[in-house]
Scaffold this motif. Structure first.
Motif, PDB file in Angstrom:
ATOM      1  N   GLY A 418       1.323  21.463  31.832  1.00 34.41           N
ATOM      2  CA  GLY A 418       0.286  21.313  31.174  1.00 34.41           C
ATOM      3  C   GLY A 418       0.460  21.419  29.577  1.00 34.41           C
ATOM      4  O   GLY A 418      -0.513  21.614  28.817  1.00 34.41           O
ATOM      5  N   TYR A 419       1.552  21.829  29.232  1.00 33.29           N
ATOM      6  CA  TYR A 419       1.910  21.773  27.525  1.00 33.29           C
ATOM      7  C   TYR A 419       2.343  20.596  27.111  1.00 33.29           C
ATOM      8  O   TYR A 419       3.032  20.210  26.323  1.00 33.29           O
ATOM      9  N   LEU A 420       1.133  19.890  27.050  1.00 33.17           N
ATOM     10  CA  LEU A 420       1.428  18.289  26.572  1.00 33.17           C
ATOM     11  C   LEU A 420       1.409  18.373  24.996  1.00 33.17           C
ATOM     12  O   LEU A 420       2.229  17.516  24.641  1.00 33.17           O
ATOM     13  N   SER A 421       0.563  18.864  24.656  1.00 34.70           N
ATOM     14  CA  SER A 421       0.448  18.667  23.150  1.00 34.70           C
ATOM     15  C   SER A 421       1.748  19.532  22.494  1.00 34.70           C
ATOM     16  O   SER A 421       2.446  18.974  21.514  1.00 34.70           O
ATOM     17  N   GLU A 422       2.280  20.454  23.015  1.00 31.72           N
ATOM     18  CA  GLU A 422       3.412  21.134  22.670  1.00 31.72           C
ATOM     19  C   GLU A 422       4.585  20.026  22.625  1.00 31.72           C
ATOM     20  O   GLU A 422       5.627  19.982  22.014  1.00 31.72           O
ATOM     21  N   GLY A 423       4.701  19.589  23.830  1.00 32.28           N
ATOM     22  CA  GLY A 423       5.655  18.629  24.418  1.00 32.28           C
ATOM     23  C   GLY A 423       5.872  17.565  23.303  1.00 32.28           C
ATOM     24  O   GLY A 423       7.028  16.958  22.836  1.00 32.28           O
ATOM     25  N   ARG A 424       4.467  16.955  23.133  1.00 30.60           N
ATOM     26  CA  ARG A 424       4.694  15.804  22.232  1.00 30.60           C
ATOM     27  C   ARG A 424       5.105  16.143  20.663  1.00 30.60           C
ATOM     28  O   ARG A 424       5.638  15.197  19.843  1.00 30.60           O
ATOM     29  N   ARG A 425       4.724  17.254  20.423  1.00 26.77           N
ATOM     30  CA  ARG A 425       4.835  17.950  19.147  1.00 26.77           C
ATOM     31  C   ARG A 425       6.565  17.889  18.631  1.00 26.77           C
ATOM     32  O   ARG A 425       7.039  17.147  17.814  1.00 26.77           O
ATOM     33  N   TRP A 426       7.067  18.525  19.583  1.00 33.50           N
ATOM     34  CA  TRP A 426       8.697  18.672  19.642  1.00 33.50           C
ATOM     35  C   TRP A 426       9.554  17.656  19.938  1.00 33.50           C
ATOM     36  O   TRP A 426      10.661  17.334  19.296  1.00 33.50           O
ATOM     37  N   LEU A 427       8.965  16.630  20.949  1.00 35.08           N
ATOM     38  CA  LEU A 427       9.664  15.231  20.924  1.00 35.08           C
ATOM     39  C   LEU A 427       9.502  14.575  19.491  1.00 35.08           C
ATOM     40  O   LEU A 427      10.371  13.914  18.999  1.00 35.08           O
ATOM     41  N   ALA A 428       8.337  14.589  19.038  1.00 35.87           N
ATOM     42  CA  ALA A 428       8.315  13.765  17.545  1.00 35.87           C
ATOM     43  C   ALA A 428       9.174  14.585  16.503  1.00 35.87           C
ATOM     44  O   ALA A 428       9.716  13.690  15.905  1.00 35.87           O
ATOM     45  N   GLU A 429       9.368  15.920  16.548  1.00 33.37           N
ATOM     46  CA  GLU A 429      10.193  16.461  15.574  1.00 33.37           C
ATOM     47  C   GLU A 429      11.404  16.093  15.830  1.00 33.37           C
ATOM     48  O   GLU A 429      12.552  15.727  14.888  1.00 33.37           O
ATOM     49  N   SER A 430      11.894  15.956  17.106  1.00 29.18           N
ATOM     50  CA  SER A 430      13.433  15.851  17.506  1.00 29.18           C
ATOM     51  C   SER A 430      13.622  14.286  17.013  1.00 29.18           C
ATOM     52  O   SER A 430      14.779  13.979  16.694  1.00 29.18           O
ATOM     53  N   LEU A 431      12.483  13.301  17.425  1.00 24.10           N
ATOM     54  CA  LEU A 431      12.925  12.021  17.256  1.00 24.10           C
ATOM     55  C   LEU A 431      13.011  11.722  15.635  1.00 24.10           C
ATOM     56  O   LEU A 431      13.662  11.015  15.080  1.00 24.10           O
ATOM     57  N   ARG A 432      12.177  12.416  14.644  1.00 23.91           N
ATOM     58  CA  ARG A 432      12.354  12.521  13.287  1.00 23.91           C
ATOM     59  C   ARG A 432      13.743  12.660  12.931  1.00 23.91           C
ATOM     60  O   ARG A 432      13.806  12.070  11.805  1.00 23.91           O
ATOM     61  N   ILE A 433      14.301  13.317  13.463  1.00 23.23           N
ATOM     62  CA  ILE A 433      16.068  13.361  12.787  1.00 23.23           C
ATOM     63  C   ILE A 433      17.071  12.788  13.719  1.00 23.23           C
ATOM     64  O   ILE A 433      18.137  12.828  13.543  1.00 23.23           O
ATOM     65  N   ALA A 434      16.526  11.927  14.843  1.00 21.72           N
ATOM     66  CA  ALA A 434      17.359  11.022  15.535  1.00 21.72           C
ATOM     67  C   ALA A 434      18.294  10.050  15.058  1.00 21.72           C
ATOM     68  O   ALA A 434      18.338   9.015  15.412  1.00 21.72           O
ATOM     69  N   ASN A 435      18.735  10.172  13.743  1.00 20.44           N
ATOM     70  CA  ASN A 435      19.546   9.072  13.112  1.00 20.44           C
ATOM     71  C   ASN A 435      20.931   9.288  13.768  1.00 20.44           C
ATOM     72  O   ASN A 435      21.584  10.130  14.058  1.00 20.44           O
ATOM     73  N   GLY A 436      21.446   8.081  14.052  1.00 21.47           N
ATOM     74  CA  GLY A 436      22.863   7.947  14.758  1.00 21.47           C
ATOM     75  C   GLY A 436      23.114   8.378  15.987  1.00 21.47           C
ATOM     76  O   GLY A 436      24.328   8.560  16.490  1.00 21.47           O
ATOM     77  N   VAL A 437      22.109   8.766  16.798  1.00 17.70           N
ATOM     78  CA  VAL A 437      22.343   9.164  18.158  1.00 17.70           C
ATOM     79  C   VAL A 437      22.315   7.563  19.069  1.00 17.70           C
ATOM     80  O   VAL A 437      21.961   6.941  18.900  1.00 17.70           O
ATOM     81  N   HIS A 438      23.005   7.914  20.266  1.00 18.77           N
ATOM     82  CA  HIS A 438      23.010   6.603  21.016  1.00 18.77           C
ATOM     83  C   HIS A 438      21.697   6.295  21.399  1.00 18.77           C
ATOM     84  O   HIS A 438      20.614   6.934  21.479  1.00 18.77           O
TER      85      HIS A 438
END
Length: 990
Positions: A418-438
């Motif tokens: 049930g840590y849905l908001s936490e998960g969404r926040r960290w996925l968004a942060e990770s995707l924000r820097i996801a330049n050049g990944v496969h």
């Protein structure tokens, strides 16, 4: 020598009532008590307060010996002699003069701050106590003196309020009260309002309840608001300075207080200590050995060094299941990180930390084994703060691949727990820097982010993320990734009512998973297809898909997935009107959700059971389930599910004569659904249709529309608070007891079913009790009434010696009172211990018994069935069904079970007399579900079936019963049952 040199305190002593009593009790039975704890925890102040209350009990005085200024251990006897006014003699050593003088004296020494003189203090105290039989010593130190006969008391931080506590509870917490007292000392006009309560409570939590840190923070109130102080805590060692000018230098700043302890460490201890700063939350020895060893700390010696840091109160240790976990208080952790940075080791240790915890998230989640899945979820829960720390470090270092791998790996955990908001926040942060990944890795992260968004009923955010992931998987030819994103697209599209498009996505996903030979995922798609059919009213198609899904889950051995399909199948059954059949299906699904710790599943099952109970006429049981579901879904932030719970409570309110409040709740639910992008569809809401029509009929169109409009204007928090305050929801039970959902009860005790205790707004968890026996002692006293220590010992510790019993009992009682929040809950009167029933509490066993007594006294009156229904609604299961060791509770368990069955029997017979034969069948079937040999219930069921017009079914039921008796017991029915069956076969009236 009579008197004392204890200083008069210049500030008030806040809280610590339990600790004061405990320390004084220890001094009553032991001659050396040592208060231990980390820097700033209040050891000295507690010792002085405890000693000041004992001045009258020591004829020769209570004397403080301050050791902090003393640098030479050889001067310790001189410091003690100076306090007592004893001079040196030429012909005798001072130690001899002291012991000779004190042999006949009865006094108490407070030896304050023994840390830096630990060995000298231990030798001096041991020699003194061996010769002077009436001398008692109360010492303060960061570690025990290790003298024979010593009793060690760990000084805990000040009590903190739970994070979800009300403002009233927050304001009453010890740590918050201390902040208020010290803030007023520097700014008399300061008033701690309810608006401040949340901020100050969080500030105190961030400071771990350490009194010194709280006092230093409060001293800043002249120039900073509580919110500003909280905002500056990341630089706490600059902020928390300027303590009292009269205090010892090490107590004038938080940094100096911790420095005092740090300077006393050996070099290997210093190295390990600073490296432990890399951990967030708690950690294991295995993690320490993997991350913190190397130059300066040998792996083989790590356990001994860690043990020494625990002894010196710099590291805390707590038993967690079968593993001991360790932690640093937050202020001590900040200090350690500063030392780690000064040593130039921070980046290296953070990297090691991230790599170690990456393995935790990378461990394959064995989805075909329930116990392995639960084990993984529990492990990630325990390491959650460290995993988030590792993820945060990867983002800070701009390492997108590492960050995305961690975030994707944690998604099943975030969703299940049930840590849905936490998960969404960290996925968004990770995707924000996801330049050049496969593209495949980026696609997995987008798929995970879209899934969590849809789970939170935010399809406007979730669907575009999933479409972007779909395009990436198409580009790479990733068929498994494509199947997964099509599944999530189908589920999200179905949830917003676009069922044709949803089926197209799901059929594509199903075909791909069949080609890939993924039976578990095939079962998952079939489950979603079943619910898509259900939403458009195609119940037969829905049941077919769900049965196929359930069978496949069983085939692969996944009980959790099967429970989800079972829940949905029960939902279809319920919508077809077969509530009696749906109820056990939901209960089985709920049991699996609880066993795995799946909050989403558990909350959903509670909501569905609320609907079932409401339709079966069990209003009180319905309320309990709906409130439980509402609480869980509010925590999860799932808006459409919150809306459905509000609709259920609206139905309760309307049926209880509160049509206007019920209509308001319906309006609030509408707003929530619209905000989530979910269409208001009566087929998608189990409660909405009947509640709306009943409310409109009661109020009239104009008043109904006005109430709906008022409800639509409510915020989510306002709607939840309004729902739980309605009289129909928080109604009082007979004899002054209240329903378990009532707001405001200090203590709620649940013993029918799994044992559970709620204190204010907090469910007491295992850590709150410290020991399992503390919880058991509560239920023992509540159940059996006043008991002597000897009676308690025979029942709870039958094999303990008198000495062991004394220690076990008082330790257990101490932790019980602490868990309950006060000494007053357990009283000692007339040589017996008793639970204080005069305080504000509610117990389901007492409410159950009171309702049954009310029904018995009512006889055949109209109110008897209502009381019986309320009683059976409280019976969640056998008395303390999760207790297995011991025998004291078994007679009560059997008695309550018998009373429950008798209540069901009376309800069935009352329904029969009122010619409600279908309802009578349901009551008798509930008896047989728990006792298949209850022959009276079999006979009553057969009669009810006949009167219902199902004579053939009655005959089949009798024959099945006869066969069961023959095969399992080698027995035959009673003559009365045989005679009844013959009449049924002949077509005679029954």
């Amino acid at each position: 020598m009579r008197g004392t040199n204890l200083p008069s305190p210049l500030t008030s002593f806040v809280g610590r009532d339990r600790e004061l009593r405990d320390v004084r009790r220890l001094l009553d039975g032991h001659r050396l008590v040592t208060l231990v704890g980390p820097a700033g925890c209040g050891k000295t102040r507690l010792a002085l307060e405890a000693a000041s209350g004992l001045v009258g009990e020591y004829p020769d005085g209570v004397w403080l010996v301050e050791l902090a200024p003393l640098l030479d251990p050889k001067r310790l006897p001189s410091a003690v002699a100076t306090v007592l006014g004893i001079g040196e003699e030429d012909d005798r050593p001072l130690e001899k003069v002291l012991t000779d003088t004190l042999q006949a004296r009865r006094l108490l020494f407070v030896l304050d701050n023994c840390d830096h003189l630990a060995a000298a203090c231990a030798a001096f105290v041991q020699g003194l106590l061996q010769v002077c039989a009436s001398v008692t010593v109360l010492a303060t130190s960061r570690e025990a003196l290790r003298v024979p006969g010593e009793r060690v008391f760990s000084v805990p931080p000040l009590a903190l309020p739970p994070e979800d506590a009300s403002s009233t509870v927050m304001l009453a917490a010890e740590a918050v009260r201390l902040f208020e007292e010290r803030a007023r000392a520097v700014l008399p006009e300061f008033v701690l309002t309810r608006d401040h309560a949340t901020v100050v409570a969080e500030l105190c939590r961030r400071l771990d309840g350490i009194p010194l840190a709280i006092e230093l923070a409060a001293s800043r109130i002249k120039v900073l608001s509580p919110q500003q102080i909280l905002g500056r805590l990341d630089d706490r060692f600059r902020l928390l300075t300027s303590g009292s000018s009269t205090a010892q230098p090490r107590h004038r700043t938080l940094h100096a207080a911790i420095d005092w302890s740090h300077h006393l460490l050996s070099e290997p201890e210093e190295v390990l200590f600073r490296r432990l700063g890399v951990f967030a939350g708690t950690f294991t020895l295995a993690a320490v050995e993997a991350i913190c060893t190397g130059e300066g700390v040998e792996a083989a010696g790590a356990v001994d060094l860690l043990a020494r840091l625990v002894d010196k109160s710099l590291v805390g240790a707590v038993q967690s299941g079968d593993v001991v976990r360790y932690r640093l208080l937050e202020s001590i952790r900040h200090y350690a990180i500063d030392k780690l940075r000064e040593a130039g080791e921070l980046d290296e240790l953070r990297g090691r930390h991230r790599d170690w915890y990456q393995r935790t998230a990378d461990v394959p989640w064995d989805r075909d084994a329930h116990h392995a899945r639960r084990k993984w979820l529990d492990e990630v829960e325990a390491e959650r703060e460290n995993l988030i720390g590792a993820l945060s470090w990867s983002i800070q270092q701009n390492e997108p691949a590492e960050a995305l791998c961690l975030a994707v790996g944690l998604t099943p955990f975030w969703r299940a727990r049930g840590y849905l908001s936490e998960g969404r926040r960290w996925l968004a942060e990770s995707l924000r820097i996801a330049n050049g990944v496969h593209d495949d890795l980026r696609g997995e992260a987008l798929n995970a982010a879209g899934l969590l968004a849809n789970t939170q009923c935010d399809p406007r955010t979730g669907q575009p993320l999933l479409q972007e992931a779909r395009q990436l998987f198409e580009g790479t030819g990733n068929r498994a990734g494509m199947a997964g994103v099509l599944l999530n697209l189908g589920a999200g599209t179905s949830g917003i009512g676009e069922n044709g498009q949803a089926r197209a996505y799901l059929e594509q996903s199903l075909a791909l998973y069949r080609e890939l030979n993924k039976p578990r995922l095939v079962a998952k798609v079939l489950n979603v297809l079943g619910m898509t059919a259900f939403r458009v009213g195609e119940y037969r198609e829905a049941a077919r898909r769900l049965e196929e899904s359930r069978a496949l889950w069983r085939q692969v051995g996944d009980h959790s997935g099967g429970a989800a399909a079972l829940n949905n199948l029960a939902l279809v059954t319920m919508l077809e009107g077969d509530y009696a059949r749906a109820k056990p299906l939901f209960e089985e699904s709920l049991a699996w959700g609880q066993s795995e710790g799946n909050l989403q599943m558990t909350a959903t099952c509670h909501a569905n059971l609320g609907c079932v109970e409401l339709n079966l006429g069990n209003r009180r049981a319905a309320v309990e389930h709906l409130l439980e579901s509402l609480s869980r879904f509010t925590d999860l932030g799932v808006r459409d599910a919150i809306a459905e719970c509000l609709e259920g409570l609206a139905a309760v309110a309307v049926s209880g004569g509160e049509a206007e409040p019920g209509a308001r709740l319906l309006g609030a639910a509408e707003t929530l659904r619209q905000a989530a992008g979910i269409p208001v569809d009566s087929k998608d809401s189990t409660f909405q249709r009947d509640a709306r029509s009943s409310a409109r009929a009661s109020l009239g169109d104009t008043a109904y529309a006005r109430s709906l409009t008022a409800g639509r204007a409510m915020t989510l928090d306002e709607a939840v608070a309004y729902a739980t305050s309605l009289p129909a929801v928080s109604a009082r039970l007979p004899n002054g007891t209240r329903a378990a959902g009532t707001v405001g009860i200090d203590l709620r005790i649940f013993a029918l079913g799994p044992a559970e205790v709620h204190r204010a707004d907090h469910i007491l968890a295992r850590a709150d009790w410290t020991y399992a026996k503390s919880r058991e002692l509560l239920f023992y006293l509540v159940t059996l009434g006043p008991r002597t220590k000897e009676q308690i010992g025979l029942d709870l510790w039958p094999d303990a010696s008198p000495t062991q019993l004394r220690g076990n009992f008082h330790t257990c009682l101490h932790h019980l009172r602490r868990a309950l929040g006060g000494q007053e809950w357990i009283l000692f009167t007339g040589e017996a211990y008793t639970f204080n029933g005069g305080l504000d509490y509610w117990c389901d066993v007492e409410a159950f018994s009171a309702l049954l007594d009310e029904a018995r006294n009512a006889g055949e009156a109209a109110q008897a069935p209502s009381a019986l229904e309320d009683a059976v609604g409280l019976y969640r299961g056998e008395f303390l069904e999760d207790f297995s060791e011991g025998d004291w509770f078994r007679p009560r368990r059997e008695l309550l079970a018998a009373r429950y069955v008798d209540a069901l029997l009376r309800l069935g017979r009352a329904a029969f007399e009122d010619e409600q034969f279908g309802l009578a069948v349901q009551w008798f079937e509930r008896i047989l579900a728990r006792d298949g040999y209850h022959e009276t219930a079999h006979r009553e069921l057969i009669r009810a079936l006949v009167r219902l017009g199902e004579r053939t079914r009655a005959v089949r039921h009798y024959e099945a019963f006869v066969e069961r008796l023959r095969e399992e017991l080698s027995a035959a029915p009673d003559p009365e049952t045989i005679y009844l069956a013959e009449r049924v076969r002949r077509g005679d009236p029954v």
